[in-house]
Enzyme design. Structure first.
Site, PDB file in Angstrom:
ATOM      1  N   ASP A 179       0.856  -1.408  -0.061  1.00  0.00           N
ATOM      2  CA  ASP A 179      -0.045  -0.043  -0.026  1.00  0.00           C
ATOM      3  C   ASP A 179       1.115   1.272   0.037  1.00  0.00           C
ATOM      4  OD1 ASP A 179      -2.319   1.602   0.418  1.00  0.00           O
ATOM      5  OD2 ASP A 179      -2.209   1.618   2.484  1.00  0.00           O
ATOM      6  N   GLU A 506       1.370  -1.166  13.982  1.00  0.00           N
ATOM      7  CA  GLU A 506       0.408  -0.366  13.364  1.00  0.00           C
ATOM      8  C   GLU A 506      -0.902  -0.440  13.846  1.00  0.00           C
ATOM      9  OE1 GLU A 506       0.211  -1.144   8.932  1.00  0.00           O
ATOM     10  OE2 GLU A 506       2.277  -1.371   8.889  1.00  0.00           O
TER      11      GLU A 506
HETATM   12  C1  GCB Z   1      -1.150  -2.272   6.746  1.00  0.00           C
HETATM   13  C2  GCB Z   1       0.250  -2.312   5.748  1.00  0.00           C
HETATM   14  C3  GCB Z   1       0.362  -0.742   5.677  1.00  0.00           C
HETATM   15  C4  GCB Z   1      -0.704  -0.146   5.068  1.00  0.00           C
HETATM   16  C5  GCB Z   1      -1.709  -0.026   6.177  1.00  0.00           C
HETATM   17  C6  GCB Z   1      -3.006   0.646   5.655  1.00  0.00           C
HETATM   18  O1  GCB Z   1      -1.270  -3.097   7.401  1.00  0.00           O
HETATM   19  O2  GCB Z   1       1.236  -2.647   6.728  1.00  0.00           O
HETATM   20  O3  GCB Z   1       1.406  -0.867   4.436  1.00  0.00           O
HETATM   21  O4  GCB Z   1      -0.628   1.458   4.647  1.00  0.00           O
HETATM   22  O5  GCB Z   1      -2.080  -1.225   6.711  1.00  0.00           O
HETATM   23  O6  GCB Z   1      -3.212   1.868   5.911  1.00  0.00           O
HETATM   24  O7  GCB Z   1      -3.997  -0.110   5.412  1.00  0.00           O
END
Ligand code: GCB
Length: 600
Positions: A179, A506
């Protein structure tokens, strides 16, 4: 690999600036066709991704090869030197030609490589450098692209006959399984480095603290005949210790330890001399270890306050920009943060050097993002990535091994661990051993696990620190923070039993700056604050949660798609680094949380 340094024995000539550039039309496939380049070349800036430099969709959507070229006049006074052409990062694969001859092929878009010019290009002569760059991602690249099917958040897989029929009209394009926008080109600096022909090839430093005393073990690899001397220079420029020989252990009297900001990130310089060459390597004396539920820096339990970041900015794309690096460090301090993850690839070397100086802690990640292809295909048995993944880990550790700021390696982000749990455990388990065996400082090793069926996952629990990305309240149980917190707690109960420290690497909510509501709903600034406040309160009840890394530091660009309006908007800051409400919220929270001893 040593960073290019200008000193009494070495010089560096920057090849950054305007290069001639053109996109392939599919007819040259990475071979040099001078007529084609001449007919199509435009000027473009290096370092920077090529995609957003021109107001032309072809640049943005390009799939395949592109060509860069420029002349290089090597000064005649370098004729006695060993000359090296260094590319800090060419994304993703490239072939380098000098005066028409292929001199190097390199795979992987985020780590440096060098070309020894001996017998290839001499001093006092004019040469032509041409670089063919391939931006394609696939099942054999890191990051991973989908060979067929859809891009991340794409919408082509609808079971609709007309959509199926129209697919043949689709342009050839990259289908990232990640992403972030697939920015490509000469993303980092290009330099000509000159050094003595008998030279220092590499320096490895391993600090340690015993009974309150600081030590550094060193080893120096060299080419040629000569003796090695190492002087340890303190911040005031005074030599405080020294040693002779290619390896050894040095006690640093009255040693100052490296500590994360706002404590003192004290750095020493190892001044290494060999024959007529010398090199200054900065280092800090600090230790890192995982013990029980604690992540110990200098023996004290550290709490990670920070984020996943991206190298991303307007116009530059993923191109390195020193002013952004400085600004981001300033914002990290302003927010009261102490750490970040180099999601989802190794960053430019200057960023680690800055982090060493400014006392910011780094979880250093490889570009292994998106290893997975649903529940039918075992990626570990079918993707041709293992050897490349090992190369990337080897090169990453070789590049970053001496940085005090780097405290943990992340071997990758969000692979499949759910559908093929045994394969995943074997793959990540063996890479875990491999990474440990490579790191002279033997830092903790992990990878980052995506939201999935954590009960089936056998790999994450084997890591030194459990790192999980979770979007309870956003992608799951969207907008319902009571249910989200309930679900989060059920999962946290599971991880508590596993007995490892856990970092939430995250969690976050897309937020449109300036969109305000009195009743917090999704996408509003108020919702983002409420989301974080609710989830942080749950983390605060759990001693084994040793870090919170909201996603993301700043908004960033992505492929277009129905889930992304002008990119991913989960930043605490906008793409141009203005604070959203949530940035003020974290600033208040984190300034009250000390680096060490939180929850202990
Ligand atoms: C995730 C990914 C990250 C994305 C994020 C999202 O789990 O690791 O690269 O940008 O989610 O915002 O969906």
């Amino acid at each position: 690999m040593l960073y290019p340094e200008v000193n009494a024995s070495r010089s560096v000539i920057s090849l950054d600036g305007l290069w001639r550039f053109c996109l392939d039309d599919g007819s040259n496939e990475g071979t040099i066709n001078n007529d084609f380049i001449k007919a199509n070349a435009e000027l473009i800036a290096v370092p920077a991704s090529y995609n957003d430099q021109k107001d032309d969709l072809r640049y943005r959507e390009h799939y395949g090869w592109a060509y860069y070229e420029r002349e290089l006049m090597i000064p005649a006074n370098l004729s006695d030197c060993r000359l090296v052409l260094r590319f800090d990062a060419v994304t993703h694969a490239c072939k380098v030609f000098i005066d028409g001859a292929l001199v190097k092929e390199h795979k992987g878009g985020f780590l440096p490589f060098e070309i020894d010019l001996d017998g290839i290009a001499g001093a006092g002569e004019r040469h032509l450098i041409q670089v063919a760059v391939d931006n394609r991602v696939s099942h054999s690249t890191l990051p991973v692209g989908n060979e067929e099917g859809t891009a991340f958040f794409g919408s082509d897989n609808a079971d609709v006959p007309s959509v199926e029929a129209a697919k043949v009209w689709r342009k050839k394009r990259n289908l990232p399984n990640f992403d972030f926008f697939n920015y490509a080109g000469l993303n980092r600096s290009v330099r000509l480095c000159a050094m003595p022909r008998e030279y220092i090839e590499d320096i490895t430093l391993v600090p340690s603290i015993e009974d309150g005393e600081g030590y550094v073990s060193y080893s120096v690899s060299t080419v040629g005949e000569g003796a090695v001397t190492v002087d340890i220079i303190d911040r005031e420029g005074c030599a405080v210790a020294s040693a002779q020989g290619a390896s050894g252990r040095i006690r640093i009297p009255g040693c100052h330890f490296w500590n994360p900001w706002p404590d003192d990130p004290y750095l020493y310089t190892a001044h290494v001399s060999f024959a007529s060459d010398c090199y200054d390597e900065r280092f800090g004396v600090r230790t890192v270890a995982v013990k029980g539920h604690d992540f110990l820096i200098n023996g004290k339990p550290f709490f990670f306050k920070g984020f996943g970041k991206h190298e991303d900015s307007a116009i530059h794309g993923r191109g390195f920009d020193l002013a952004y690096a400085v600004k981001d460090m300033s914002l990290i301090h302003w927010l009261g943060a102490n750490s970040f993850r180099t999601s989802h690839y190794p960053y430019a070397e200057e960023i680690y050097r800055l982090a060493d100086e400014e006392g910011v802690v780094i979880i250093d990640e490889t570009p292994a993002v998106g290893i997975g292809a649903g529940d039918k295909v075992d990626p570990y048995k079918t993707f041709d990535i293992r050897e490349h993944h090992e190369d990337v880990i080897r090169d990453l550790v070789a590049r970053d091994k001496n940085h005090p700021s780097v405290v943990m390696w992340s071997m990758g982000n969000e692979p499949d661990t759910e559908h093929f749990p045994e394969s995943a455990r074997d793959y990540w388990g063996s890479l875990y051993e491999f990474t440990h065996s490579l790191d002279p400082q033997d830092r903790p090793v992990t990878f980052v696990c995506c939201q999935n069926n954590y009960e089936k996952d056998l790999a994450t629990r084997e890591m030194d620190v459990v790192c999980i990305n979770r979007y309870y309240g956003w992608y799951n149980l969207s907008g319902d923070m009571d249910a989200a917190c309930h679900a989060l707690n059920i999962e946290l109960d599971f991880w508590q039993e596993v007995g490892k420290p856990l970092i939430m690497t995250e969690y976050g909510a897309d937020t449109l700056p300036g969109f305000h509501l009195t009743t917090p709903e999704m996408f509003s600034e108020e919702f983002q604050v409420m989301y974080y406040d609710r989830i942080n309160k749950e983390f605060d009840k759990r001693d084994f949660v040793i870090g919170e890394h909201p996603w993301n530091f700043a908004d960033f660009n992505t492929i277009q798609g129905v889930y992304r309006a002008d990119g991913n908007r989960k930043g605490l800051l906008t793409r141009d680094r203005r604070p959203k409400l949530a940035a003020h919220y974290f600033r208040e929270r984190w300034n009250k949380i000390a680096n060490f001893g939180y929850k202990r």
